[in-house]
Design a protein around this motif. Structure first.
Motif, mmCIF file in Angstrom:
data_model
loop_
_atom_site.group_PDB
_atom_site.id
_atom_site.type_symbol
_atom_site.label_atom_id
_atom_site.label_comp_id
_atom_site.label_asym_id
_atom_site.label_seq_id
_atom_site.Cartn_x
_atom_site.Cartn_y
_atom_site.Cartn_z
ATOM 1 N N LEU A 8 55.210 -16.392 -19.362
ATOM 2 C CA LEU A 8 54.608 -17.332 -20.241
ATOM 3 C C LEU A 8 53.363 -17.329 -19.457
ATOM 4 C CD1 LEU A 8 56.802 -20.436 -19.508
ATOM 5 C CD2 LEU A 8 54.817 -20.759 -19.871
ATOM 6 N N ASP A 9 52.545 -16.858 -20.806
ATOM 7 C CA ASP A 9 50.641 -17.040 -20.892
ATOM 8 C C ASP A 9 50.760 -18.150 -21.235
ATOM 9 O OD1 ASP A 9 50.196 -14.537 -19.070
ATOM 10 O OD2 ASP A 9 51.828 -13.637 -21.153
ATOM 11 N N GLY A 10 49.439 -18.200 -21.040
ATOM 12 C CA GLY A 10 48.630 -19.412 -21.894
ATOM 13 C C GLY A 10 47.028 -20.464 -21.250
ATOM 14 N N THR A 11 46.757 -21.160 -22.186
ATOM 15 C CA THR A 11 44.833 -21.633 -21.807
ATOM 16 C C THR A 11 45.560 -22.685 -20.173
ATOM 17 O OG1 THR A 11 45.749 -23.217 -23.117
ATOM 18 C CG2 THR A 11 44.321 -21.514 -24.032
ATOM 19 N N SER A 12 44.161 -22.551 -19.512
ATOM 20 C CA SER A 12 44.509 -23.425 -18.831
ATOM 21 C C SER A 12 44.861 -24.906 -18.740
ATOM 22 C CB SER A 12 43.332 -23.792 -17.880
ATOM 23 O OG SER A 12 42.488 -22.264 -17.899
ATOM 24 N N GLY A 13 45.769 -25.474 -17.824
ATOM 25 C CA GLY A 13 46.195 -26.871 -18.884
ATOM 26 C C GLY A 13 47.398 -26.424 -19.823
ATOM 27 N N SER A 14 47.352 -25.991 -19.896
ATOM 28 C CA SER A 14 48.545 -26.294 -21.327
ATOM 29 C C SER A 14 49.859 -26.554 -21.004
ATOM 30 C CB SER A 14 48.526 -24.776 -22.293
ATOM 31 O OG SER A 14 48.935 -23.939 -21.146
ATOM 32 N N ASP A 153 45.980 -29.085 -27.167
ATOM 33 C CA ASP A 153 44.330 -29.200 -28.297
ATOM 34 C C ASP A 153 43.800 -29.442 -26.289
ATOM 35 O OD1 ASP A 153 44.985 -29.154 -30.268
ATOM 36 O OD2 ASP A 153 45.481 -31.818 -30.391
ATOM 37 N N ALA A 154 42.767 -29.305 -25.839
ATOM 38 C CA ALA A 154 41.434 -29.627 -25.326
ATOM 39 C C ALA A 154 42.071 -30.683 -24.400
ATOM 40 C CB ALA A 154 40.479 -29.079 -25.039
ATOM 41 N N SER A 155 41.283 -32.003 -24.658
ATOM 42 C CA SER A 155 41.563 -33.310 -24.508
ATOM 43 C C SER A 155 43.389 -33.349 -24.072
ATOM 44 C CB SER A 155 41.216 -34.409 -25.834
ATOM 45 O OG SER A 155 41.819 -34.281 -27.077
ATOM 46 N N ALA A 156 44.039 -33.026 -24.783
ATOM 47 C CA ALA A 156 45.098 -33.347 -23.880
ATOM 48 C C ALA A 156 45.409 -32.754 -22.673
ATOM 49 C CB ALA A 156 46.368 -32.748 -24.678
ATOM 50 N N SER A 168 40.845 -38.025 -11.515
ATOM 51 C CA SER A 168 39.362 -37.520 -12.196
ATOM 52 C C SER A 168 39.233 -37.805 -12.914
ATOM 53 C CB SER A 168 39.434 -36.219 -11.139
ATOM 54 O OG SER A 168 40.481 -34.658 -12.274
ATOM 55 N N ASP A 169 37.619 -37.438 -13.574
ATOM 56 C CA ASP A 169 36.595 -37.864 -14.723
ATOM 57 C C ASP A 169 37.842 -36.839 -15.685
ATOM 58 O OD1 ASP A 169 35.324 -38.652 -16.532
ATOM 59 O OD2 ASP A 169 33.597 -37.503 -15.372
ATOM 60 N N PRO A 170 38.004 -37.388 -17.202
ATOM 61 C CA PRO A 170 38.859 -36.323 -17.984
ATOM 62 C C PRO A 170 37.843 -35.255 -18.546
ATOM 63 C CG PRO A 170 39.969 -38.631 -18.020
ATOM 64 C CD PRO A 170 38.845 -38.482 -17.066
ATOM 65 N N SER A 171 36.988 -36.068 -18.886
ATOM 66 C CA SER A 171 35.972 -35.239 -19.634
ATOM 67 C C SER A 171 35.506 -34.041 -18.739
ATOM 68 C CB SER A 171 34.713 -36.404 -20.465
ATOM 69 O OG SER A 171 33.765 -36.544 -19.439
ATOM 70 N N ALA A 172 35.102 -34.490 -17.489
ATOM 71 C CA ALA A 172 34.162 -33.601 -16.359
ATOM 72 C C ALA A 172 35.073 -32.068 -16.312
ATOM 73 C CB ALA A 172 34.858 -33.069 -15.135
ATOM 74 N N THR A 173 36.852 -32.323 -16.516
ATOM 75 C CA THR A 173 37.849 -32.227 -16.339
ATOM 76 C C THR A 173 38.036 -30.474 -17.448
ATOM 77 O OG1 THR A 173 39.432 -33.235 -15.419
ATOM 78 C CG2 THR A 173 40.754 -31.950 -16.140
ATOM 79 N N GLU A 174 37.903 -31.565 -19.203
ATOM 80 C CA GLU A 174 37.847 -31.087 -19.626
ATOM 81 C C GLU A 174 37.287 -29.658 -20.114
ATOM 82 O OE1 GLU A 174 38.286 -33.210 -23.354
ATOM 83 O OE2 GLU A 174 37.510 -31.963 -25.002
ATOM 84 N N GLN A 175 35.717 -29.635 -19.876
ATOM 85 C CA GLN A 175 34.694 -28.941 -19.363
ATOM 86 C C GLN A 175 34.792 -27.792 -18.647
ATOM 87 O OE1 GLN A 175 32.289 -29.075 -21.621
ATOM 88 N NE2 GLN A 175 33.285 -30.812 -22.142
ATOM 89 N N SER A 176 35.363 -28.201 -17.332
ATOM 90 C CA SER A 176 36.322 -26.849 -16.827
ATOM 91 C C SER A 176 37.159 -26.338 -17.298
ATOM 92 C CB SER A 176 36.559 -28.195 -14.953
ATOM 93 O OG SER A 176 37.256 -26.896 -14.569
ATOM 94 N N LEU A 177 38.158 -27.159 -17.878
ATOM 95 C CA LEU A 177 39.554 -25.988 -18.616
ATOM 96 C C LEU A 177 38.269 -25.405 -19.417
ATOM 97 C CD1 LEU A 177 41.734 -29.044 -19.156
ATOM 98 C CD2 LEU A 177 41.649 -27.011 -17.432
ATOM 99 N N LEU A 178 37.728 -25.302 -20.607
ATOM 100 C CA LEU A 178 37.030 -25.023 -21.358
ATOM 101 C C LEU A 178 36.274 -23.869 -21.067
ATOM 102 C CD1 LEU A 178 36.225 -27.506 -24.256
ATOM 103 C CD2 LEU A 178 37.950 -25.465 -23.935
#
Ligand code: C5P
Length: 223
Positions: A8-14, A153-156, A168-178
């Protein structure tokens, strides 16, 4: 489920971890979180005061920490030199340092050996295993009869992760995941890719139970 390997592979936070644990629990399989292994090595290097961008030093130390991964999907643990680091490996410091460490070939070679040994052991005991990561279907165990590639989706992803992390702050979390996705997808050794034969699931519109159900369905179809 004897002999079954689910990659089971995938992007961070998927949703890889929750999905993998849910599937393993439903099917009575062992569970291996390979991301936790990369995080544990990273945590140890930070403890030693190593600059994680000093690839020569990271490579030289890759074999030093002693790692033991638990394989119970109900209570996954990982120890480094006997110390349980399940909590500290989720820190922001480790989030920021883990992708550069994971790009070092010596680190990957060391963990690849541990991962293959864990899978072989699960198969030898007649218990199948769910293995989550970035390169399980492509490099670690390409023969896995079930391969899944999870995305969202990155925002989800950021919203879910921020909730897990207690607001924690979703926009900072999104930057860290991306930022992690960018490094993980472009590194030379074992980059994040959809493996040949992997079924892609975009988890954005689905609940966790629904995604678990889809993967369980794939597993039942091969048996
Ligand atoms: O899955 P998790 O987010 O805990 O993984 C943390 C990091 O470990 C990833 O961003 C990636 O750099 C690395 N990793 C990897 N190969 C794997 C699993 C994780 O490179 N099989």
């Amino acid at each position: 489920a004897a002999g079954l390997v689910i990659a089971l592979d995938g992007t961070s936070g998927s949703g890889k971890s929750s999905t993998s644990r849910g599937v393993a629990a439903r099917l009575g399989l062992a569970y291996l979180d390979t991301g936790a292994q990369f995080r544990a090595v990273t945590w140890w290097l930070l403890q030693q005061g190593v600059d994680v961008h000093d690839t020569t030093r990271v490579a030289a130390l890759a074999d030093t920490p002693r790692l033991v991964s638990g394989t119970d999907p109900g209570a996954p643990t990982i120890t480094v030199d006997g110390e349980d680091v399940s909590g500290p490996i989720r820190s922001e410091a480790v989030n920021a340092a883990v992708s550069p460490v994971s790009a070092v070939p010596e680190v990957r070679a060391r963990l690849l050996a541990l991962q293959r040994a864990a899978i072989s052991e699960a198969l030898a005991t007649g218990r199948g295993i769910v293995v989550e990561g970035r390169d399980i279907g492509s490099v670690v165990w390409p023969a896995a009869p079930v391969k899944v590639y999870l995305h969202a989706d990155a925002s989800a992803r950021a919203a879910r992760r921020a909730t897990e992390e207690g607001g924690s702050d979703p926009s900072a979390t999104e930057q860290s995941l991306l930022a992690r996705d960018a490094i993980d997808s472009t590194r030379a050794t074992a980059p994040l890719v959809r493996a040949d034969g992997a079924v892609e699931i975009d988890t954005t519109p689905f609940t966790l139970d629904e995604v678990v159900g889809q993967v369980v369905g794939l597993a039942e179809a091969v048996e």
